[in-house]
Design a protein around this motif. Structure first.
Motif, mmCIF file in Angstrom:
data_model
loop_
_atom_site.group_PDB
_atom_site.id
_atom_site.type_symbol
_atom_site.label_atom_id
_atom_site.label_comp_id
_atom_site.label_asym_id
_atom_site.label_seq_id
_atom_site.Cartn_x
_atom_site.Cartn_y
_atom_site.Cartn_z
ATOM 1 N N ASP A 109 33.558 53.498 26.749
ATOM 2 C CA ASP A 109 33.299 52.156 27.360
ATOM 3 C C ASP A 109 34.522 51.442 27.750
ATOM 4 N N ALA A 110 35.213 51.442 26.503
ATOM 5 C CA ALA A 110 36.734 50.542 26.855
ATOM 6 C C ALA A 110 37.489 51.394 28.322
ATOM 7 N N ILE A 111 37.356 52.460 28.283
ATOM 8 C CA ILE A 111 37.858 53.487 29.234
ATOM 9 C C ILE A 111 37.336 52.891 30.690
ATOM 10 N N LYS A 112 35.986 53.010 30.564
ATOM 11 C CA LYS A 112 35.479 52.465 31.910
ATOM 12 C C LYS A 112 35.813 51.073 32.273
ATOM 13 N N SER A 113 36.022 50.237 31.312
ATOM 14 C CA SER A 113 36.405 48.659 31.584
ATOM 15 C C SER A 113 37.920 48.817 32.222
ATOM 16 N N LEU A 114 38.439 49.532 31.761
ATOM 17 C CA LEU A 114 40.049 49.723 32.398
ATOM 18 C C LEU A 114 39.969 50.281 33.750
ATOM 19 N N PHE A 115 39.212 50.954 34.011
ATOM 20 C CA PHE A 115 38.922 51.748 35.437
ATOM 21 C C PHE A 115 38.290 50.572 36.344
ATOM 22 N N ASP A 116 37.614 49.982 35.973
ATOM 23 C CA ASP A 116 36.817 48.829 36.525
ATOM 24 C C ASP A 116 37.770 47.931 37.352
ATOM 25 N N VAL A 117 38.806 47.406 36.491
ATOM 26 C CA VAL A 117 39.662 46.292 36.873
ATOM 27 C C VAL A 117 40.989 46.895 37.564
ATOM 28 N N HIS A 118 41.495 48.098 36.949
ATOM 29 C CA HIS A 118 42.645 48.729 37.578
ATOM 30 C C HIS A 118 42.444 49.655 38.710
ATOM 31 N N VAL A 119 41.166 50.262 38.740
ATOM 32 C CA VAL A 119 41.216 51.197 39.909
ATOM 33 C C VAL A 119 39.967 51.186 40.890
ATOM 34 N N PHE A 120 38.915 50.872 40.381
ATOM 35 C CA PHE A 120 37.700 50.667 41.153
ATOM 36 C C PHE A 120 37.915 49.611 42.059
ATOM 37 N N SER A 121 38.325 48.202 41.706
ATOM 38 C CA SER A 121 38.423 47.255 42.464
ATOM 39 C C SER A 121 39.610 47.326 43.265
ATOM 40 N N ALA A 122 40.653 47.823 42.741
ATOM 41 C CA ALA A 122 41.986 48.070 43.705
ATOM 42 C C ALA A 122 41.461 49.186 44.758
ATOM 43 N N PHE A 123 40.568 50.067 44.780
ATOM 44 C CA PHE A 123 40.058 50.986 45.690
ATOM 45 C C PHE A 123 39.373 50.485 46.828
ATOM 46 N N GLU A 124 38.334 49.394 46.163
ATOM 47 C CA GLU A 124 37.500 48.682 47.134
ATOM 48 C C GLU A 124 38.497 47.560 48.163
ATOM 49 N N CYS A 125 39.393 47.074 47.471
ATOM 50 C CA CYS A 125 40.345 46.348 48.164
ATOM 51 C C CYS A 125 40.882 47.127 49.239
ATOM 52 N N VAL A 126 41.423 48.327 49.063
ATOM 53 C CA VAL A 126 42.181 49.010 49.740
ATOM 54 C C VAL A 126 41.174 49.627 51.043
ATOM 55 N N ARG A 127 39.833 49.900 50.574
ATOM 56 C CA ARG A 127 38.860 50.456 51.462
ATOM 57 C C ARG A 127 38.414 49.219 52.618
ATOM 58 N N ILE A 128 38.461 48.172 51.979
ATOM 59 C CA ILE A 128 38.097 46.712 52.805
ATOM 60 C C ILE A 128 39.039 46.683 53.813
ATOM 61 N N LEU A 129 40.436 46.702 53.504
ATOM 62 C CA LEU A 129 41.376 46.285 54.495
ATOM 63 C C LEU A 129 41.874 47.210 55.263
ATOM 64 N N CYS A 130 41.279 48.505 55.227
ATOM 65 C CA CYS A 130 41.554 49.622 56.035
ATOM 66 C C CYS A 130 40.629 49.394 57.382
ATOM 67 N N ASP A 131 41.094 48.245 58.029
ATOM 68 C CA ASP A 131 40.144 47.708 59.231
ATOM 69 C C ASP A 131 40.727 46.733 59.957
ATOM 70 N N ARG A 132 41.026 47.010 61.239
ATOM 71 C CA ARG A 132 41.597 46.029 62.149
ATOM 72 C C ARG A 132 41.004 44.790 62.087
ATOM 73 N N ARG A 133 39.692 44.622 61.833
ATOM 74 C CA ARG A 133 39.125 43.339 61.852
ATOM 75 C C ARG A 133 39.609 42.237 60.749
ATOM 76 N N ARG A 134 40.002 42.919 59.807
ATOM 77 C CA ARG A 134 40.748 41.978 58.594
ATOM 78 C C ARG A 134 42.106 42.209 58.194
ATOM 79 N N SER A 135 42.842 43.198 58.764
ATOM 80 C CA SER A 135 44.336 43.190 58.355
ATOM 81 C C SER A 135 45.161 43.713 59.771
ATOM 82 N N GLU A 136 46.281 43.384 59.614
ATOM 83 C CA GLU A 136 47.091 43.530 61.113
ATOM 84 C C GLU A 136 48.363 44.404 60.313
ATOM 85 N N HIS A 137 48.678 45.401 60.525
ATOM 86 C CA HIS A 137 49.904 46.161 60.011
ATOM 87 C C HIS A 137 50.153 45.942 58.539
ATOM 88 N N ILE A 138 48.974 46.006 57.877
ATOM 89 C CA ILE A 138 49.208 45.623 56.629
ATOM 90 C C ILE A 138 49.948 46.361 55.827
#
Length: 251
Positions: free
Chosen positions: A107-136
């Motif tokens: 459970d503690a490891i899952k909490s770590l991965f939620d903040v450090h990994v899964f949310s970071a992945f989601e940010c990267v995924r969403i910003l891989c898009d010309r509608r939201r980023s420019e030569h990011i």
């Protein structure tokens, strides 16, 4: 002709700093603001973000808890809607956890991965898009604990190892849109984040500190590297795990 007042090329660029309310994120937000960028800081602690806004020239903020991924897309879309396309993102959200491997729990490891990994992945995924980023340019906070064995940091090191993998695995798709991604691997930096380590004051921790040839780092050391990686000065640097540890990992 080189404009010495805009040598980093960040003036008026929109940069988002996740985890801007303390430590490395706060120092990086201040550095980017000083270099003329438009900075949007995101964190949970509003009072810290308000203080930072008062100290900076062109800093705004959003409140968000990155232990959850469901609202990240709406958060980023609201920033783009108000300020325009994002040119840089630095992801410093996270928390420390020191625990022996034999007493760690999932459970503690899952909490770590939620903040450090899964949310970071989601940010990267969403910003891989010309509608939201420019030569990011994206900078992710990793750690030398992802490449070294440090007592009590097995779970944390695993999470940061996943960040390294995200950096490598996403670089081609980001490059398709002119984007870049790199990870910073700090060693021992004196921040709130490292307070749990200092409180333990174990012989192993003291020995670890003594093994840094150039001594422990400061938040400004990481902020300087982050600003460089977000700037056009590093335009051909992508997919790299850049160690900043005063030589610790080389001995």
């Amino acid at each position: 002709m080189l404009d010495s007042t805009n040598i980093f090329g960040l003036r008026d660029k929109l940069c988002v700093v996740v985890g801007a309310s303390s430590g490395l994120g706060m120092a990086s937000a201040k550095m980017l603001d000083a270099l003329g960028a438009r900075v949007v800081g995101i964190a949970r602690r509003q009072e810290r973000l308000e203080q930072l806004q008062n100290e900076c020239k062109n800093f705004r903020y959003r409140i968000y808890d990155f232990s959850k991924q469901e609202g990240i897309k709406d958060l980023i879309d609201s920033i783009v809607s108000e300020y325009g396309k994002i040119s840089g993102m630095a992801y410093f959200a996270g928390f420390g956890r020191v625990n022996p491997l034999r007493s760690e729990n999932l459970d503690a490891i899952k909490s770590l991965f939620d903040v450090h990994v899964f949310s970071a992945f989601e940010c990267v995924r969403i910003l891989c898009d010309r509608r939201r980023s420019e030569h990011i340019s994206i900078v992710l906070a990793s750690s030398i604990a992802s490449i070294l064995s440090v007592e009590g940091l097995s779970g944390y090191g695993c999470a940061k190892g996943a960040i390294n993998a995200l950096c490598m695995s996403s670089l081609k798709e980001l490059a398709r849109y002119g984007g870049r991604i790199n990870a910073i691997l700090p060693g021992e930096i004196d921040t709130e984040f490292t307070q749990p380590f200092k409180e333990i004051q174990s012989s192993a921790y003291k020995q670890e500190l003594a093994s840094y040839p150039l001594g422990r780092g400061e938040v400004g050391d990481v902020a300087n590297l982050c600003a460089f990686l977000l700037s056009p000065l590093s335009r051909l640097i992508t997919g790299q795990m850049i160690i900043i540890d005063g030589g610790r990992s080389r001995i």
